[in-house]
Design an enzyme around this catalytic site. Structure first.
Site, short mmCIF file in Angstrom:
data_model
loop_
_atom_site.label_atom_id
_atom_site.label_comp_id
_atom_site.label_asym_id
_atom_site.label_seq_id
_atom_site.Cartn_x
_atom_site.Cartn_y
_atom_site.Cartn_z
N HIS A 31 -2.15 3.51 0.92
CA HIS A 31 -1.54 3.56 -0.43
C HIS A 31 -0.38 2.59 -0.45
O HIS A 31 0.73 2.92 -0.01
CB HIS A 31 -1.01 4.97 -0.74
CG HIS A 31 -2.07 6.02 -0.80
ND1 HIS A 31 -2.70 6.38 -1.97
CD2 HIS A 31 -2.62 6.79 0.18
CE1 HIS A 31 -3.58 7.34 -1.72
NE2 HIS A 31 -3.55 7.61 -0.41
N LYS A 59 -13.37 5.46 -4.87
CA LYS A 59 -12.71 6.64 -4.31
C LYS A 59 -12.93 7.85 -5.21
O LYS A 59 -12.65 7.81 -6.41
CB LYS A 59 -11.21 6.36 -4.16
CG LYS A 59 -10.38 7.54 -3.67
CD LYS A 59 -10.59 7.81 -2.19
CE LYS A 59 -9.89 9.08 -1.73
NZ LYS A 59 -8.48 8.90 -1.47
N HIS A 77 -9.56 10.88 5.80
CA HIS A 77 -8.57 11.73 6.48
C HIS A 77 -9.13 13.09 6.86
O HIS A 77 -8.65 14.13 6.43
CB HIS A 77 -7.30 11.89 5.64
CG HIS A 77 -7.51 12.02 4.14
ND1 HIS A 77 -8.29 12.98 3.58
CD2 HIS A 77 -7.01 11.30 3.11
CE1 HIS A 77 -8.28 12.86 2.26
NE2 HIS A 77 -7.52 11.83 1.96
N ASP A 100 -3.66 6.64 5.71
CA ASP A 100 -3.21 7.43 4.55
C ASP A 100 -1.70 7.38 4.40
O ASP A 100 -1.07 8.36 4.00
CB ASP A 100 -3.69 8.89 4.64
CG ASP A 100 -3.69 9.57 3.28
OD1 ASP A 100 -3.51 8.87 2.26
OD2 ASP A 100 -3.84 10.80 3.23
N HIS A 139 -12.29 12.12 -0.93
CA HIS A 139 -11.24 13.10 -0.65
C HIS A 139 -11.98 14.43 -0.59
O HIS A 139 -12.32 15.02 -1.62
CB HIS A 139 -10.16 13.09 -1.73
CG HIS A 139 -9.01 13.99 -1.38
ND1 HIS A 139 -7.78 13.52 -1.01
CD2 HIS A 139 -8.92 15.34 -1.33
CE1 HIS A 139 -6.97 14.55 -0.74
NE2 HIS A 139 -7.64 15.67 -0.94
N HIS A 182 -7.48 3.13 4.94
CA HIS A 182 -6.97 4.06 3.90
C HIS A 182 -5.46 3.83 3.76
O HIS A 182 -4.67 4.36 4.54
CB HIS A 182 -7.25 5.51 4.30
CG HIS A 182 -6.97 6.48 3.20
ND1 HIS A 182 -7.88 7.43 2.80
CD2 HIS A 182 -5.88 6.68 2.41
CE1 HIS A 182 -7.37 8.15 1.82
NE2 HIS A 182 -6.14 7.71 1.57
N ARG A 225 0.97 1.35 -3.14
CA ARG A 225 1.75 1.52 -4.37
C ARG A 225 1.91 0.19 -5.09
O ARG A 225 1.13 -0.73 -4.89
CB ARG A 225 3.11 2.17 -4.07
CG ARG A 225 3.05 3.45 -3.22
CD ARG A 225 2.28 4.56 -3.87
NE ARG A 225 2.55 5.85 -3.24
CZ ARG A 225 1.68 6.84 -3.12
NH1 ARG A 225 0.45 6.69 -3.56
NH2 ARG A 225 2.02 7.98 -2.56
N HIS A 263 6.53 8.30 -1.02
CA HIS A 263 7.13 8.84 -2.25
C HIS A 263 8.64 8.74 -2.10
O HIS A 263 9.15 8.86 -0.99
CB HIS A 263 6.77 10.33 -2.41
CG HIS A 263 5.34 10.58 -2.71
ND1 HIS A 263 4.82 10.51 -3.97
CD2 HIS A 263 4.31 10.91 -1.89
CE1 HIS A 263 3.52 10.78 -3.93
NE2 HIS A 263 3.18 11.02 -2.67
N ASN A 303 -5.10 5.09 -6.64
CA ASN A 303 -4.47 6.16 -7.43
C ASN A 303 -3.08 5.79 -7.93
O ASN A 303 -2.10 6.49 -7.70
CB ASN A 303 -4.46 7.50 -6.67
CG ASN A 303 -3.62 7.46 -5.40
OD1 ASN A 303 -3.43 6.40 -4.80
ND2 ASN A 303 -3.10 8.60 -5.00
O1 DOR Z 1 -0.94 13.38 0.86
C1 DOR Z 1 -1.54 12.63 0.09
N1 DOR Z 1 -0.90 11.67 -0.61
N2 DOR Z 1 -2.85 12.79 -0.08
C2 DOR Z 1 -3.53 12.13 -1.03
O2 DOR Z 1 -4.71 12.36 -1.16
C3 DOR Z 1 -2.83 11.20 -1.94
C4 DOR Z 1 -1.61 10.69 -1.34
C5 DOR Z 1 -0.68 10.00 -2.32
O3 DOR Z 1 -1.17 9.17 -3.09
O4 DOR Z 1 0.52 10.26 -2.30
ZN ZN Z 2 -4.80 8.87 0.55
#
Ligand code: DOR
Ligand code: ZN
Length: 371
Positions: free
Chosen positions: A26, A106, A192, A266, A150, A24, A28, A270, A52
């Site tokens: 991300h 997902k 998660h 996970d 999720h 899992h 980006r 950001h 996502n």
């Molecule tokens: O905390 C999270 N951030 N949970 C998620 O399900 C998505 C993820 C994100 O993409 O920032």
């Molecule tokens: Zn996630």
């Protein structure tokens, strides 16, 4: 394969393990991907890549192109395992077409987490014949792909909005059993896992068709850590960090040596401005210490042994059908270090929007990846 390389006064000081996989991640896109990519590929042999983005990854072609951008941003040999984002409009034919390009689909409950606006509006569509989400899952099961959940409901069956601390409980009690009943041959990973209710469900029903991933943050933190001295935006994710008894249940599950429990970090970076904002974005970068933080948790749980390697490097690949008996290894040493602020925009013109706060910024991390 797990091998202790050093020990002092009974404590492991160095070890080697099969290079793990992150189920899992991300990663980006763009400049952020270029920063995060090498962190992931140094530590992980492969990773399931979350879809996502904005816009989300909903076609085989998009997945294929995104995969190439990831390959360009990671070390040679790293294997990105691509996924599709389940929307109300995802066409089952697209799922069929994606057979060779993606490993999983997902499910995001609409509106409950970052970039989930395109998620499924009505969870009942997952088990109601005649809806597109239902048909997509039928095709996915035929292809032996995995549904990544999720596991959160926003509303109860009477339409009342749920408390975020109860969203997973409601999903596990009311939504997950319906999905399993409707798709008995579909492989499902509860992502998660964050509650004792989830852990109980997985212990009872886990197996060839059902498993879960666990994050390091849900094993290391409980709700007290999020609110001690005030709210900590850099310890904030969805699903929320629960009270201590839930962390204990997850730790128990992580060390119970079950083949249906595996690593999924996970890691979800950001920019600092989105975390320290009027509405804090959920998610934190974990990839800078993506395996080290798990080593810390497993050491705390007195399970830094073969069980750690099965959790991190073996269980997930078996469940996902990722047949690839590589022999690559990584080594970790017991050596404290402090994460520093990170900057990801190539131009570096606007430091406000290009700064990332890694998990544990300025605090100690106990294990270090050997160079
Ligand atoms: O905390 C999270 N951030 N949970 C998620 O399900 C998505 C993820 C994100 O993409 O920032
Ligand atoms: Zn996630």
């Amino acid at each position: 394969m797990f091998e202790v390389l050093g020990r002092t006064e009974g404590k492991v000081t160095a070890f080697r393990m099969l290079k793990p996989d992150d189920w899992h991640q991300h990663m980006r896109d763009g400049d952020m991907l270029k920063l995060v990519g090498p962190m992931v590929s140094k530590r992980f042999y492969s990773a399931i890549i979350m879809p996502n983005l904005t816009p989300p990854i909903t076609t085989a072609q998009q997945a294929f192109e995104y995969r190439q951008r990831i390959l360009d941003a990671t070390e040679p040999g790293f294997i990105p395992l691509m996924t599709l984002y389940l929307t109300d409009g995802l066409d089952p034919e697209e799922v069929r077409k994606s057979h060779n390009a993606v490993w999983a689909i997902k499910y995001y409950p609409r509106g409950l987490t970052t970039n989930s606006d395109s998620g499924v509006k009505n969870p009942a569509d997952l088990w109601t014949p005649g809806t597109k989400p239902y048909d997509c899952l039928q095709v996915l099961a035929e292809q032996r792909g995995v549904l990544l959940l999720h596991a959160a409901d926003g509303f109860d069956r009477a339409g009342a909005e749920l408390d975020p601390y109860d969203q997973e409980k409601h999903f596990v009690m009311h939504t997950l059993p319906e999905i399993i009943k409707a798709h008995p041959r579909l492989k499902i990973s509860v992502e998660h896992l964050s509650t004792k209710w989830g852990a109980d469900f997985i212990v009872t029903h886990g197996g060839e068709y059902l498993g879960c991933s666990l994050t390091a943050h849900h094993l290391l933190l409980d709700r007290r850590d999020v609110f001690r001295g005030g709210f900590h935006p850099h310890r904030s994710w969805m699903p929320v960090i629960q009270p201590p008894e839930h962390k204990e249940a997850l730790r128990h599950l992580a060390t119970a040596d079950k083949p249906f429990v595996w690593l999924g970090s996970d890691s979800a970076p950001h920019p600092r401005v989105k975390k320290e904002a009027a509405c804090c974005a959920s998610g934190v970068l974990m990839a800078h210490a993506g395996i080290e933080l798990y080593a810390e948790a497993f050491e705390d749980m007195k399970a830094l042994d073969n069980r750690f390697e099965r959790f991190a490097s073996l269980n997930g690949r078996k469940f996902f059908g990722f047949i690839n008996d590589h022999m690559q290894t990584i080594e970790l040493v017991r050596e404290e270090w402090k994460p520093q602020p990170l900057f990801y925009a190539e131009s570096g013109e606007n430091l406000d929007v290009s700064e990332l706060v890694p998990f544990r910024l300025g605090e100690n991390i106990r294990w270090k990846l050997a160079a």
